[in-house]
Design a protein around this motif. Sequence first.
Motif, PDB file in Angstrom:
ATOM      1  N   SER A  76      99.676  38.811  41.529  1.00 39.66           N
ATOM      2  CA  SER A  76      99.545  39.709  42.676  1.00 39.66           C
ATOM      3  C   SER A  76      98.092  39.944  43.088  1.00 39.66           C
ATOM      4  O   SER A  76      97.806  40.122  44.270  1.00 39.66           O
ATOM      5  CB  SER A  76     100.249  41.040  42.410  1.00 39.66           C
ATOM      6  OG  SER A  76      99.648  41.707  41.323  1.00 39.66           O
ATOM      7  N   HIS A 121      95.797  37.833  43.344  1.00 39.19           N
ATOM      8  CA  HIS A 121      95.393  36.742  44.231  1.00 39.19           C
ATOM      9  C   HIS A 121      95.832  36.990  45.671  1.00 39.19           C
ATOM     10  O   HIS A 121      95.266  36.428  46.604  1.00 39.19           O
ATOM     11  CB  HIS A 121      95.985  35.411  43.759  1.00 39.19           C
ATOM     12  CG  HIS A 121      95.422  34.928  42.476  1.00 39.19           C
ATOM     13  ND1 HIS A 121      94.157  34.387  42.373  1.00 39.19           N
ATOM     14  CD2 HIS A 121      95.945  34.902  41.223  1.00 39.19           C
ATOM     15  CE1 HIS A 121      93.929  34.045  41.117  1.00 39.19           C
ATOM     16  NE2 HIS A 121      94.989  34.347  40.405  1.00 39.19           N
ATOM     17  N   HIS A 122      96.858  37.807  45.849  1.00 42.40           N
ATOM     18  CA  HIS A 122      97.431  38.041  47.173  1.00 42.40           C
ATOM     19  C   HIS A 122      97.072  39.422  47.733  1.00 42.40           C
ATOM     20  O   HIS A 122      97.709  39.868  48.687  1.00 42.40           O
ATOM     21  CB  HIS A 122      98.946  37.852  47.118  1.00 42.40           C
ATOM     22  CG  HIS A 122      99.351  36.446  46.817  1.00 42.40           C
ATOM     23  ND1 HIS A 122      99.239  35.422  47.745  1.00 42.40           N
ATOM     24  CD2 HIS A 122      99.836  35.861  45.692  1.00 42.40           C
ATOM     25  CE1 HIS A 122      99.649  34.293  47.206  1.00 42.40           C
ATOM     26  NE2 HIS A 122     100.019  34.534  45.959  1.00 42.40           N
ATOM     27  N   ASN A 123      96.095  40.086  47.150  1.00 44.24           N
ATOM     28  CA  ASN A 123      95.641  41.393  47.631  1.00 44.24           C
ATOM     29  C   ASN A 123      94.135  41.364  47.860  1.00 44.24           C
ATOM     30  O   ASN A 123      93.375  41.992  47.128  1.00 44.24           O
ATOM     31  CB  ASN A 123      96.006  42.498  46.623  1.00 44.24           C
ATOM     32  CG  ASN A 123      97.498  42.730  46.563  1.00 44.24           C
ATOM     33  OD1 ASN A 123      98.132  42.952  47.577  1.00 44.24           O
ATOM     34  ND2 ASN A 123      98.052  42.661  45.370  1.00 44.24           N
ATOM     35  N   THR A 127      99.918  37.691  54.607  1.00 42.22           N
ATOM     36  CA  THR A 127     100.655  37.084  53.506  1.00 42.22           C
ATOM     37  C   THR A 127     102.004  36.651  54.038  1.00 42.22           C
ATOM     38  O   THR A 127     102.735  37.460  54.619  1.00 42.22           O
ATOM     39  CB  THR A 127     100.827  38.063  52.332  1.00 42.22           C
ATOM     40  OG1 THR A 127      99.534  38.438  51.848  1.00 42.22           O
ATOM     41  CG2 THR A 127     101.633  37.439  51.199  1.00 42.22           C
ATOM     42  N   VAL A 168     104.353  31.789  48.314  1.00 42.25           N
ATOM     43  CA  VAL A 168     103.626  32.918  48.888  1.00 42.25           C
ATOM     44  C   VAL A 168     102.240  32.410  49.249  1.00 42.25           C
ATOM     45  O   VAL A 168     101.547  31.847  48.397  1.00 42.25           O
ATOM     46  CB  VAL A 168     103.519  34.093  47.892  1.00 42.25           C
ATOM     47  CG1 VAL A 168     102.799  35.274  48.528  1.00 42.25           C
ATOM     48  CG2 VAL A 168     104.900  34.499  47.382  1.00 42.25           C
ATOM     49  N   GLU A 169     101.854  32.584  50.500  1.00 38.53           N
ATOM     50  CA  GLU A 169     100.527  32.167  50.938  1.00 38.53           C
ATOM     51  C   GLU A 169      99.812  33.339  51.594  1.00 38.53           C
ATOM     52  O   GLU A 169     100.344  33.967  52.507  1.00 38.53           O
ATOM     53  CB  GLU A 169     100.589  30.993  51.911  1.00 38.53           C
ATOM     54  CG  GLU A 169      99.206  30.502  52.291  1.00 38.53           C
ATOM     55  CD  GLU A 169      99.186  29.137  52.960  1.00 38.53           C
ATOM     56  OE1 GLU A 169      98.083  28.697  53.324  1.00 38.53           O
ATOM     57  OE2 GLU A 169     100.247  28.506  53.100  1.00 38.53           O
ATOM     58  N   THR A 170      98.622  33.620  51.094  1.00 38.39           N
ATOM     59  CA  THR A 170      97.765  34.659  51.649  1.00 38.39           C
ATOM     60  C   THR A 170      96.476  34.011  52.116  1.00 38.39           C
ATOM     61  O   THR A 170      95.892  33.208  51.394  1.00 38.39           O
ATOM     62  CB  THR A 170      97.441  35.731  50.583  1.00 38.39           C
ATOM     63  OG1 THR A 170      98.672  36.317  50.134  1.00 38.39           O
ATOM     64  CG2 THR A 170      96.539  36.814  51.148  1.00 38.39           C
TER      65      THR A 170
END
Length: 175
Positions: free
Chosen positions: A10, A12-14, A25, A129-131
């Motif tokens: 998580s 990595h996506h914040n 995201t 999941v891509e951010t």
Amino acid sequence: MVFQLPTTVSSHHNPVLQPNECSSTLFQTIAAPASVVWALVSDFENPQRYKPFVRSCRIIDGQANQVGCLRRVVVASGLPASYSIERLEILDHDQRIFGFSIVSGDHRLSNYRSIMSLHPNGGDETVVVETYVIDVAEANTKEETRAFVDTIVKLNLRTLSRVAEDLAGKAQQQV
């Protein structure tokens, strides 16, 4: 079913954003095993396999698929760009995390950074999941920049889904 991002990835996506940046995201569920999807995503040398706007790609510095290597991506004609230079930032085969940044090119994607993670979701299904984070394009709002980039990323994810599902289907037929 609502997908819950594992706490191990998580962070990595914040991203922490600067005032001139925007982020999004995006999620894509793919009816293919994570191993099939990962084989496509983790091949830094061949993004054209699932990115429809990429005409060709070649490694220009470093060893292929090694963190720090650079690739030159030639973009399909008709777009407001012709090429992009991109650096592989993270390639974690154990956690299936892939990240790259755009370091130069003739386009409006300034300071673009992307992290993608893959998550098995029971059986032969994978959630991707891509951010991304990007500087807001000059003379554009955050919303306009986000809408433009979201459109490209969503198309890439849909194409990744189609290609991975086709590969998984062919693998099943050979069994």
